[in-house]
Design an enzyme around this catalytic site. Structure first.
Site, PDB file in Angstrom:
ATOM      1  N   TYR A  58     -16.368 -10.542  52.277  1.00  0.00           N
ATOM      2  CA  TYR A  58     -17.168 -10.042  51.151  1.00  0.00           C
ATOM      3  C   TYR A  58     -16.311  -9.461  50.042  1.00  0.00           C
ATOM      4  O   TYR A  58     -16.724  -9.470  48.875  1.00  0.00           O
ATOM      5  CB  TYR A  58     -18.224  -9.059  51.649  1.00  0.00           C
ATOM      6  CG  TYR A  58     -19.380  -9.784  52.279  1.00  0.00           C
ATOM      7  CD1 TYR A  58     -20.344 -10.411  51.493  1.00  0.00           C
ATOM      8  CD2 TYR A  58     -19.475  -9.909  53.655  1.00  0.00           C
ATOM      9  CE1 TYR A  58     -21.385 -11.116  52.076  1.00  0.00           C
ATOM     10  CE2 TYR A  58     -20.521 -10.612  54.245  1.00  0.00           C
ATOM     11  CZ  TYR A  58     -21.463 -11.213  53.442  1.00  0.00           C
ATOM     12  OH  TYR A  58     -22.490 -11.929  54.015  1.00  0.00           O
ATOM     13  N   ARG A  61     -15.752 -12.449  47.994  1.00  0.00           N
ATOM     14  CA  ARG A  61     -16.965 -12.781  47.218  1.00  0.00           C
ATOM     15  C   ARG A  61     -17.086 -11.844  46.008  1.00  0.00           C
ATOM     16  O   ARG A  61     -17.469 -12.249  44.915  1.00  0.00           O
ATOM     17  CB  ARG A  61     -18.213 -12.641  48.087  1.00  0.00           C
ATOM     18  CG  ARG A  61     -18.218 -13.396  49.397  1.00  0.00           C
ATOM     19  CD  ARG A  61     -18.401 -14.876  49.244  1.00  0.00           C
ATOM     20  NE  ARG A  61     -17.261 -15.583  48.701  1.00  0.00           N
ATOM     21  CZ  ARG A  61     -16.118 -15.807  49.389  1.00  0.00           C
ATOM     22  NH1 ARG A  61     -15.946 -15.324  50.604  1.00  0.00           N
ATOM     23  NH2 ARG A  61     -15.140 -16.495  48.845  1.00  0.00           N
ATOM     24  N   GLN A  92     -32.249 -14.670  44.819  1.00  0.00           N
ATOM     25  CA  GLN A  92     -31.614 -14.722  46.135  1.00  0.00           C
ATOM     26  C   GLN A  92     -30.119 -14.412  46.026  1.00  0.00           C
ATOM     27  O   GLN A  92     -29.457 -14.245  47.050  1.00  0.00           O
ATOM     28  CB  GLN A  92     -31.789 -16.116  46.737  1.00  0.00           C
ATOM     29  CG  GLN A  92     -33.224 -16.508  47.014  1.00  0.00           C
ATOM     30  CD  GLN A  92     -33.320 -17.898  47.589  1.00  0.00           C
ATOM     31  OE1 GLN A  92     -33.398 -18.078  48.796  1.00  0.00           O
ATOM     32  NE2 GLN A  92     -33.315 -18.895  46.718  1.00  0.00           N
ATOM     33  N   ASN A  93     -29.607 -14.356  44.812  1.00  0.00           N
ATOM     34  CA  ASN A  93     -28.172 -14.204  44.602  1.00  0.00           C
ATOM     35  C   ASN A  93     -27.743 -12.750  44.725  1.00  0.00           C
ATOM     36  O   ASN A  93     -28.468 -11.836  44.329  1.00  0.00           O
ATOM     37  CB  ASN A  93     -27.781 -14.766  43.234  1.00  0.00           C
ATOM     38  CG  ASN A  93     -28.153 -16.231  43.100  1.00  0.00           C
ATOM     39  OD1 ASN A  93     -28.152 -16.970  44.084  1.00  0.00           O
ATOM     40  ND2 ASN A  93     -28.494 -16.648  41.897  1.00  0.00           N
ATOM     41  N   ASP A  95     -24.976 -11.585  43.255  1.00  0.00           N
ATOM     42  CA  ASP A  95     -24.151 -11.218  42.106  1.00  0.00           C
ATOM     43  C   ASP A  95     -24.971 -10.432  41.083  1.00  0.00           C
ATOM     44  O   ASP A  95     -26.181 -10.248  41.235  1.00  0.00           O
ATOM     45  CB  ASP A  95     -23.551 -12.466  41.450  1.00  0.00           C
ATOM     46  CG  ASP A  95     -24.627 -13.447  40.977  1.00  0.00           C
ATOM     47  OD1 ASP A  95     -25.374 -13.103  40.045  1.00  0.00           O
ATOM     48  OD2 ASP A  95     -24.727 -14.560  41.538  1.00  0.00           O
ATOM     49  N   HIS A 110     -31.675 -10.464  48.578  1.00  0.00           N
ATOM     50  CA  HIS A 110     -30.656 -10.485  49.625  1.00  0.00           C
ATOM     51  C   HIS A 110     -29.536  -9.476  49.393  1.00  0.00           C
ATOM     52  O   HIS A 110     -28.464  -9.594  49.984  1.00  0.00           O
ATOM     53  CB  HIS A 110     -30.085 -11.902  49.755  1.00  0.00           C
ATOM     54  CG  HIS A 110     -31.106 -12.908  50.192  1.00  0.00           C
ATOM     55  ND1 HIS A 110     -31.007 -14.256  49.945  1.00  0.00           N
ATOM     56  CD2 HIS A 110     -32.284 -12.741  50.864  1.00  0.00           C
ATOM     57  CE1 HIS A 110     -32.060 -14.883  50.443  1.00  0.00           C
ATOM     58  NE2 HIS A 110     -32.844 -13.982  51.000  1.00  0.00           N
ATOM     59  N   GLY A 176     -32.637 -23.383  40.369  1.00  0.00           N
ATOM     60  CA  GLY A 176     -31.421 -23.515  41.154  1.00  0.00           C
ATOM     61  C   GLY A 176     -31.541 -23.116  42.605  1.00  0.00           C
ATOM     62  O   GLY A 176     -30.601 -22.550  43.159  1.00  0.00           O
ATOM     63  N   THR A 177     -32.660 -23.430  43.230  1.00  0.00           N
ATOM     64  CA  THR A 177     -32.800 -23.121  44.649  1.00  0.00           C
ATOM     65  C   THR A 177     -33.370 -24.322  45.374  1.00  0.00           C
ATOM     66  O   THR A 177     -34.181 -25.070  44.839  1.00  0.00           O
ATOM     67  CB  THR A 177     -33.707 -21.898  44.881  1.00  0.00           C
ATOM     68  OG1 THR A 177     -33.931 -21.736  46.296  1.00  0.00           O
ATOM     69  CG2 THR A 177     -35.040 -22.037  44.179  1.00  0.00           C
TER      70      THR A 177
END
Length: 244
Positions: A58, A61, A92-93, A95, A110, A176-177
């Site tokens: 992580y 990431r 869901q990202n 960032d 998430h 984008g999913t």
């Protein structure tokens, strides 16, 4: 005009929108899982077995997110707020690209990789403006810090909040999913029956369930095109000229 009367766009974004900013996705053939099996870096069991490995994963990431920049899709959604639209983003990202683009209402299903949280009290969260998490870094209650992300096998604490947002949509925009990750993919079921739903993704024709309008374009092209129509008309609608 009060906010409750403004057109409400609810946007559900996945890895595809961040990929256009250079953030490596998990499920692509050359994605993160190709080198890092999920059970070794993104489960409670992985954390118990080898927390140092999880932290290294992580930290990498986090470095990638810090180098990335919002792309035209992120920026277009943020700009729509300045035009009098109410825009709520469910992502869901993990960032912060939506926030850096200027979006003010972002729900991270998430979690957020640029934050740490306590292993004993999930209410204790700490921003990580720089650096990462090390073994021995502890929360205010003296417990080891972990990434503030939802691992496979863990509950999604904000799912009920996301369902409430989806139920308020005048239009649901999915970007984008793959609509394959549960329970997030079931959000479409909570949108009002008369609210249009549009999926923007290069693979939209294959991914979209029945009743969903397909726009087979990358996020950085399709989302700005939609937003230009909405800003010009002052309303949320599905312009057929984009779908030819």
């Amino acid at each position: 005009m009060g906010e409750s009367r403004q057109p409400h766009l609810v946007v559900f974004t996945g890895a595809g929108i961040s990929a256009e900013s250079g953030i490596q996705t998990f499920r692509a053939s050359d994605g993160l899982w190709a080198d890092h099996p999920v059970e070794e870096v993104a489960t409670p069991g992985a954390w118990r077995r080898d927390p140092a490995r999880v932290l290294r994963f992580y930290d990498a990431r986090r470095d990638q997110v810090r180098r990335a920049r919002p792309n035209p899709a992120h920026k277009a959604l943020a700009a729509l707020e300045t035009q009098g639209f109410r825009v709520s983003i469910i992502t869901q990202n993990i960032d912060d690209l939506h926030e850096r683009a200027g979006s003010r209402r972002v729900l991270h299903l998430h979690g957020e990789v640029l934050k740490a949280r306590s292993t004993v009290d999930p209410r204790l969260r700490y921003p990580l403006p720089r650096g990462g998490i090390r073994l021995g870094d502890v929360c205010d209650k003296g417990s080891q810090l972990r990434p503030d992300v939802v691992w496979f096998g863990e509950a999604v604490p904000l799912f009920a909040d996301a369902c409430e947002l989806a139920a308020e949509a005048d239009l649901l925009l999915v970007v984008g999913t793959s609509l394959a990750v549960m329970p997030a993919a079931s959000l479409l079921e909570y949108a009002p029956f008369d609210a249009p739903c549009v999926l923007v993704d290069p693979e939209a024709e294959a991914l979209a369930p029945p009743g969903v309008t397909r726009l087979s374009q990358p996020a950085g092209k399709g989302v700005p095109a939609l937003v230009r129509h909405w800003r010009r008309e002052g309303r949320l609608w599905v312009p057929e000229t984009l779908l030819e």
